[in-house]
Write a protein that holds these residues in place. Structure first.
Motif, PDB file in Angstrom:
ATOM      1  N   PHE A  62       0.818  -1.203   0.000  1.00 45.55           N
ATOM      2  CA  PHE A  62       0.000   0.000   0.000  1.00 45.55           C
ATOM      3  C   PHE A  62       0.857   1.260   0.000  1.00 45.55           C
ATOM      4  N   SER A  63       0.320   2.331  -0.585  1.00 41.46           N
ATOM      5  CA  SER A  63       1.065   3.587  -0.680  1.00 41.46           C
ATOM      6  C   SER A  63       1.031   4.400   0.604  1.00 41.46           C
ATOM      7  N   ASP A  64       0.137   4.070   1.529  1.00 39.97           N
ATOM      8  CA  ASP A  64       0.052   4.793   2.806  1.00 39.97           C
ATOM      9  C   ASP A  64       1.339   4.587   3.600  1.00 39.97           C
ATOM     10  N   PRO A  65       2.139   5.654   3.838  1.00 38.83           N
ATOM     11  CA  PRO A  65       3.398   5.491   4.561  1.00 38.83           C
ATOM     12  C   PRO A  65       3.198   5.134   6.029  1.00 38.83           C
ATOM     13  N   PHE A  66       1.976   5.329   6.556  1.00 38.55           N
ATOM     14  CA  PHE A  66       1.693   5.060   7.960  1.00 38.55           C
ATOM     15  C   PHE A  66       1.003   3.716   8.168  1.00 38.55           C
ATOM     16  N   GLU A  67       0.882   2.916   7.108  1.00 35.46           N
ATOM     17  CA  GLU A  67       0.150   1.651   7.192  1.00 35.46           C
ATOM     18  C   GLU A  67       0.670   0.777   8.331  1.00 35.46           C
ATOM     19  N   ALA A  72       1.129   1.538  11.387  1.00 41.53           N
ATOM     20  CA  ALA A  72       1.844   2.251  12.455  1.00 41.53           C
ATOM     21  C   ALA A  72       0.913   2.479  13.642  1.00 41.53           C
ATOM     22  N   VAL A  73       1.482   2.519  14.854  1.00 40.90           N
ATOM     23  CA  VAL A  73       0.690   2.816  16.052  1.00 40.90           C
ATOM     24  C   VAL A  73       0.871   4.258  16.500  1.00 40.90           C
ATOM     25  N   ALA A  74       1.793   4.981  15.864  1.00 42.67           N
ATOM     26  CA  ALA A  74       2.006   6.398  16.153  1.00 42.67           C
ATOM     27  C   ALA A  74       2.777   7.005  14.994  1.00 42.67           C
ATOM     28  N   VAL A  75       2.650   8.327  14.824  1.00 42.71           N
ATOM     29  CA  VAL A  75       3.368   9.046  13.773  1.00 42.71           C
ATOM     30  C   VAL A  75       4.177  10.157  14.413  1.00 42.71           C
ATOM     31  N   GLN A  76       5.486  10.150  14.201  1.00 47.47           N
ATOM     32  CA  GLN A  76       6.360  11.181  14.749  1.00 47.47           C
ATOM     33  C   GLN A  76       6.596  12.247  13.688  1.00 47.47           C
ATOM     34  N   MET A  77       6.184  13.470  13.982  1.00 47.24           N
ATOM     35  CA  MET A  77       6.334  14.571  13.045  1.00 47.24           C
ATOM     36  C   MET A  77       7.613  15.351  13.343  1.00 47.24           C
ATOM     37  N   ASP A  78       8.166  15.975  12.298  1.00 46.41           N
ATOM     38  CA  ASP A  78       9.338  16.832  12.442  1.00 46.41           C
ATOM     39  C   ASP A  78      10.489  16.135  13.150  1.00 46.41           C
ATOM     40  N   ALA A  79      10.709  14.869  12.797  1.00 51.75           N
ATOM     41  CA  ALA A  79      11.819  14.133  13.393  1.00 51.75           C
ATOM     42  C   ALA A  79      13.139  14.671  12.877  1.00 51.75           C
ATOM     43  N   ALA A  80      14.140  14.642  13.732  1.00 59.23           N
ATOM     44  CA  ALA A  80      15.456  15.125  13.331  1.00 59.23           C
ATOM     45  C   ALA A  80      16.007  14.256  12.217  1.00 59.23           C
ATOM     46  N   VAL A 120     -12.471   0.266   9.344  1.00 58.93           N
ATOM     47  CA  VAL A 120     -11.246   0.922   9.790  1.00 58.93           C
ATOM     48  C   VAL A 120     -11.610   2.111  10.678  1.00 58.93           C
ATOM     49  N   ASP A 121     -10.913   2.247  11.806  1.00 59.16           N
ATOM     50  CA  ASP A 121     -11.048   3.426  12.663  1.00 59.16           C
ATOM     51  C   ASP A 121      -9.971   4.435  12.276  1.00 59.16           C
ATOM     52  N   TYR A 122     -10.332   5.714  12.233  1.00 62.73           N
ATOM     53  CA  TYR A 122      -9.389   6.768  11.854  1.00 62.73           C
ATOM     54  C   TYR A 122      -9.083   7.631  13.069  1.00 62.73           C
ATOM     55  N   VAL A 123      -7.795   7.746  13.379  1.00 62.52           N
ATOM     56  CA  VAL A 123      -7.362   8.503  14.558  1.00 62.52           C
ATOM     57  C   VAL A 123      -6.192   9.397  14.189  1.00 62.52           C
ATOM     58  N   ASP A 124      -5.929  10.379  15.021  1.00 66.69           N
ATOM     59  CA  ASP A 124      -4.784  11.271  14.808  1.00 66.69           C
ATOM     60  C   ASP A 124      -3.554  10.628  15.436  1.00 66.69           C
ATOM     61  N   LEU A 125      -2.786   9.932  14.616  1.00 65.41           N
ATOM     62  CA  LEU A 125      -1.622   9.200  15.119  1.00 65.41           C
ATOM     63  C   LEU A 125      -0.471  10.110  15.521  1.00 65.41           C
ATOM     64  N   THR A 126      -0.594  11.413  15.227  1.00 71.19           N
ATOM     65  CA  THR A 126       0.435  12.357  15.710  1.00 71.19           C
ATOM     66  C   THR A 126       0.183  12.720  17.165  1.00 71.19           C
ATOM     67  N   ARG A 173      -5.763   9.811  10.481  1.00 75.97           N
ATOM     68  CA  ARG A 173      -6.997  10.499  10.084  1.00 75.97           C
ATOM     69  C   ARG A 173      -6.897  11.183   8.719  1.00 75.97           C
ATOM     70  N   ALA A 174      -5.684  11.353   8.206  1.00 80.13           N
ATOM     71  CA  ALA A 174      -5.531  11.939   6.867  1.00 80.13           C
ATOM     72  C   ALA A 174      -6.200  11.085   5.793  1.00 80.13           C
ATOM     73  N   PHE A 175      -6.477   9.811   6.111  1.00 81.99           N
ATOM     74  CA  PHE A 175      -7.071   8.898   5.137  1.00 81.99           C
ATOM     75  C   PHE A 175      -8.549   8.620   5.427  1.00 81.99           C
ATOM     76  N   GLU A 176      -9.150   9.453   6.249  1.00 79.08           N
ATOM     77  CA  GLU A 176     -10.537   9.222   6.664  1.00 79.08           C
ATOM     78  C   GLU A 176     -11.512   9.233   5.491  1.00 79.08           C
ATOM     79  N   TRP A 177     -11.169   9.986   4.451  1.00 79.87           N
ATOM     80  CA  TRP A 177     -12.034  10.073   3.273  1.00 79.87           C
ATOM     81  C   TRP A 177     -12.233   8.712   2.599  1.00 79.87           C
ATOM     82  N   GLU A 178     -11.321   7.768   2.852  1.00 83.95           N
ATOM     83  CA  GLU A 178     -11.440   6.447   2.229  1.00 83.95           C
ATOM     84  C   GLU A 178     -12.632   5.655   2.772  1.00 83.95           C
ATOM     85  N   SER A 179     -13.039   5.931   4.013  1.00 82.73           N
ATOM     86  CA  SER A 179     -14.165   5.237   4.658  1.00 82.73           C
ATOM     87  C   SER A 179     -14.079   3.731   4.385  1.00 82.73           C
ATOM     88  N   GLU A 180     -13.055   3.119   4.922  1.00 86.93           N
ATOM     89  CA  GLU A 180     -12.667   1.774   4.497  1.00 86.93           C
ATOM     90  C   GLU A 180     -13.198   0.661   5.401  1.00 86.93           C
TER      91      GLU A 180
END
Length: 242
Positions: A41-46, A48-56, A137-143, A161-168
């Motif tokens: 799948f193209s979803d980079p967060f597939e 994942a249990v959390a998403v780390q933003m602005d990582a060094a 699928v449940d959609y949550v803010d993993l950040t 939650r960026a993929f919520e539009w998919e309603s999967e």
């Protein structure tokens, strides 16, 4: 078919799957639905249990996958998934994304039909039947939220939650135990037997299919004993403004 999250499935909910024409005809001929590996799948967060933003930035000396990343990649390889869209109506976005700008085919079903239609799946004739799991699928803010306690299969039933539009809605088969017992697991997807006459409530022709393409599809659909459920897209008559 087993529920991932108890009591979350609405058994009569309308579900859609959009195909390019070649894939749909192949599905009719084989009587099988393709389950892709989660790492396709193209979803980079597939998964994942959390998403780390602005990582060094990662020091290039340590850029190679560590043990945890390799294990996660293997978990995704061993999890095979079929994705469906939850909606009581056709989706223009889904036609464009998955069915070649309305040139493909959509099929319509329900979880209740799925439960009755899918046959037992074995990777090898002498190995046991694999469980088929299902759920929305449940959609949550993993950040902001770390999904603690999510099991190795459950983590593929929630997304950022960026993929919520998919309603999967998803069907999934985990082949982790099979590999541990020495059964070879395909790198990519698997094909799962299904009784299409039980599964399919409606077949919808895309609005931009040509007359020739419609004739080809009609022949294959009738051969599969599904001619009575073939319909034309309701989007065919949309007004065009110039």
């Amino acid at each position: 078919m087993r529920e991932v999250n108890s009591e979350k499935i609405e058994w009569k909910e309308v579900l859609w799957k959009y195909f390019r024409m070649e894939r749909f005809i192949s599905t009719l001929e084989t009587g099988q639905i393709y389950f892709a590996s989660a790492n396709q799948f193209s979803d980079p967060f597939e998964g994942a249990v959390a998403v780390q933003m602005d990582a060094a930035p990662v020091d290039p000396r340590y850029a190679e996958m560590d043990w945890g990343e390799k294990a996660f990649f293997e978990l995704k390889r061993l999890t095979k998934i079929s994705c469906w869209h939850r909606a009581p109506y056709e989706s223009d976005a889904m036609w464009k994304l998955y069915a070649g700008e309305h040139k493909g085919i959509a099929i319509c079903t329900t979880p209740e039909r799925m439960r009755a239609a899918f046959g037992p799946f074995r990777l090898r004739a002498d190995y046991g039947i694999e469980d088929l799991w299902a759920g929305p699928v449940d959609y949550v803010d993993l950040t902001q939220i770390r999904m603690r306690g999510a099991g190795m299969l459950e983590r593929f039933f929630f997304k950022h939650r960026a993929f919520e539009w998919e309603s999967e809605f998803r069907l999934a088969i985990s082949l982790r135990m099979a590999e541990e017992f020495g059964v070879a697991v395909p790198v990519d997807g698997i094909l799962v037997d299904v009784d299409l006459r039980v599964l399919i409530e409606r077949i919808v022709l895309g609005s931009t299919t040509s007359e020739e393409e419609r004739e080809i599809v009609t022949r294959h659909v009738e051969k599969a004993g599904l001619g009575g459920v073939l319909r034309q897209s309701s989007l065919l008559g949309l007004p065009r403004y110039v």
